[in-house]
Scaffold this active site. Structure first.
Site, PDB file in Angstrom:
ATOM      1  N   ARG A  41      47.042  42.869  53.278  1.00 57.03           N
ATOM      2  CA  ARG A  41      46.159  43.605  53.751  1.00 57.03           C
ATOM      3  C   ARG A  41      44.961  43.121  54.860  1.00 57.03           C
ATOM      4  NH1 ARG A  41      46.804  44.424  48.700  1.00 57.03           N
ATOM      5  NH2 ARG A  41      45.671  42.723  48.099  1.00 57.03           N
ATOM      6  N   GLU A  93      47.083  30.941  38.279  1.00 59.51           N
ATOM      7  CA  GLU A  93      46.931  30.931  36.897  1.00 59.51           C
ATOM      8  C   GLU A  93      48.267  30.401  36.065  1.00 59.51           C
ATOM      9  OE1 GLU A  93      45.496  34.696  35.291  1.00 59.51           O
ATOM     10  OE2 GLU A  93      44.736  33.773  33.237  1.00 59.51           O
TER      11      GLU A  93
HETATM   12  P1  AMP Z   1      42.888  34.537  45.627  1.00 53.43           P
HETATM   13  O1  AMP Z   1      44.025  33.658  46.291  1.00 53.43           O
HETATM   14  O2  AMP Z   1      42.668  34.481  44.287  1.00 53.43           O
HETATM   15  O3  AMP Z   1      41.330  34.363  46.474  1.00 53.43           O
HETATM   16  O4  AMP Z   1      43.409  36.058  45.865  1.00 53.43           O
HETATM   17  C1  AMP Z   1      43.058  36.832  47.020  1.00 53.43           C
HETATM   18  C2  AMP Z   1      44.296  37.602  47.480  1.00 53.43           C
HETATM   19  O5  AMP Z   1      44.681  38.492  46.665  1.00 53.43           O
HETATM   20  C3  AMP Z   1      44.068  38.558  48.484  1.00 53.43           C
HETATM   21  O6  AMP Z   1      44.793  38.462  49.474  1.00 53.43           O
HETATM   22  C4  AMP Z   1      43.524  39.759  48.191  1.00 53.43           C
HETATM   23  O7  AMP Z   1      44.076  40.869  48.777  1.00 53.43           O
HETATM   24  C5  AMP Z   1      44.295  39.915  46.655  1.00 53.43           C
HETATM   25  N1  AMP Z   1      43.388  40.254  45.480  1.00 53.43           N
HETATM   26  C6  AMP Z   1      43.178  39.064  44.624  1.00 53.43           C
HETATM   27  N2  AMP Z   1      42.351  39.822  43.511  1.00 53.43           N
HETATM   28  C7  AMP Z   1      42.069  41.077  43.937  1.00 53.43           C
HETATM   29  C8  AMP Z   1      41.403  41.991  43.650  1.00 53.43           C
HETATM   30  N3  AMP Z   1      40.586  42.108  42.463  1.00 53.43           N
HETATM   31  N4  AMP Z   1      41.333  43.430  44.323  1.00 53.43           N
HETATM   32  C9  AMP Z   1      42.069  43.465  45.410  1.00 53.43           C
HETATM   33  N5  AMP Z   1      42.732  42.268  45.971  1.00 53.43           N
HETATM   34  C10 AMP Z   1      42.769  41.243  45.309  1.00 53.43           C
END
Ligand code: AMP
Length: 178
Positions: free
Chosen positions: A63, A100
């Site tokens: 995205r 996780e």
């Molecule tokens: P993180 O590495 O945990 O910061 O996850 C970020 C990536 O996962 C991004 O590319 C987001 O598009 C996706 N992502 C993580 N959690 C969500 C959520 N609750 N809703 C939508 N996209 C998420």
């Protein structure tokens, strides 16, 4: 909230238990479907980044690509793709990060950036910060100057911002905070 934050907030769709139980997925596709709000989102991001004199915007799969490619065109700069492992066809540099359960990784082409290139990283959403921190470290290790890390949405309670700050990246901005 800023005007653009209110418009994004009004369109983001919460999808409970996607992709797995307990996760509330923030679906940004209604923003993309709204020509006016999508354009205003890109304009607002471009206004933040214009002063940075960037060589590239770097989008995080998948995205992040949507926002980053529109931004690259709006700013008149190049686009770098940060991709999941095994997707890029040329020689790559890789950063692995903790999930996780288990690990994930992100890659760029080894010639994606040159020493001293100014880059901003773009994604739709900052959650735990694992992905964005790996992306920022990968670009920094490749010699780039990471000027800004920009998101449409930030899930404050997951403290991704702290992870980025601990890794030495302080210039972080998001429009909507949950
Ligand atoms: P993180 O590495 O945990 O910061 O996850 C970020 C990536 O996962 C991004 O590319 C987001 O598009 C996706 N992502 C993580 N959690 C969500 C959520 N609750 N809703 C939508 N996209 C998420």
């Amino acid at each position: 909230m800023t005007t653009i934050a209110k418009k994004i907030d009004a369109l983001v769709r919460d999808v409970p238990d996607f992709p797995k139980p307990g996760i509330i997925f923030k679906d940004i596709t209604p923003i993309l479907q709204d020509a006016q709000v999508f354009k205003e989102t890109i304009d607002a991001m471009a206004n933040i980044l214009r002063a940075e004199n960037l060589r590239y915007v770097a989008g995080i799969e998948s995205r992040g690509f949507v926002f980053a490619s529109a931004l690259a065109t709006a700013l008149g700069v190049g686009l770098v793709l940060l991709r999941k492992p095994g997707k890029l066809p040329w020689k790559t540099l890789k950063a692995t990060y903790q999930l996780e359960y288990g690990t994930d990784a992100i890659e760029i082409h080894e010639d994606a950036v040159a020493q001293g290139d100014s880059v901003a990283i773009i994604d739709d959403l900052l959650a735990t910060g694992g992905t964005a921190t790996a992306a920022a470290c990968l670009l920094r290790d490749a010699g780039a100057d990471v000027k800004k890390i920009l998101f449409a949405i930030e899930l404050d309670f997951l403290q991704g911002r702290q992870k980025l700050i601990q890794a030495g990246f302080k210039n972080i901005e998001s429009f909507v905070h949950y």
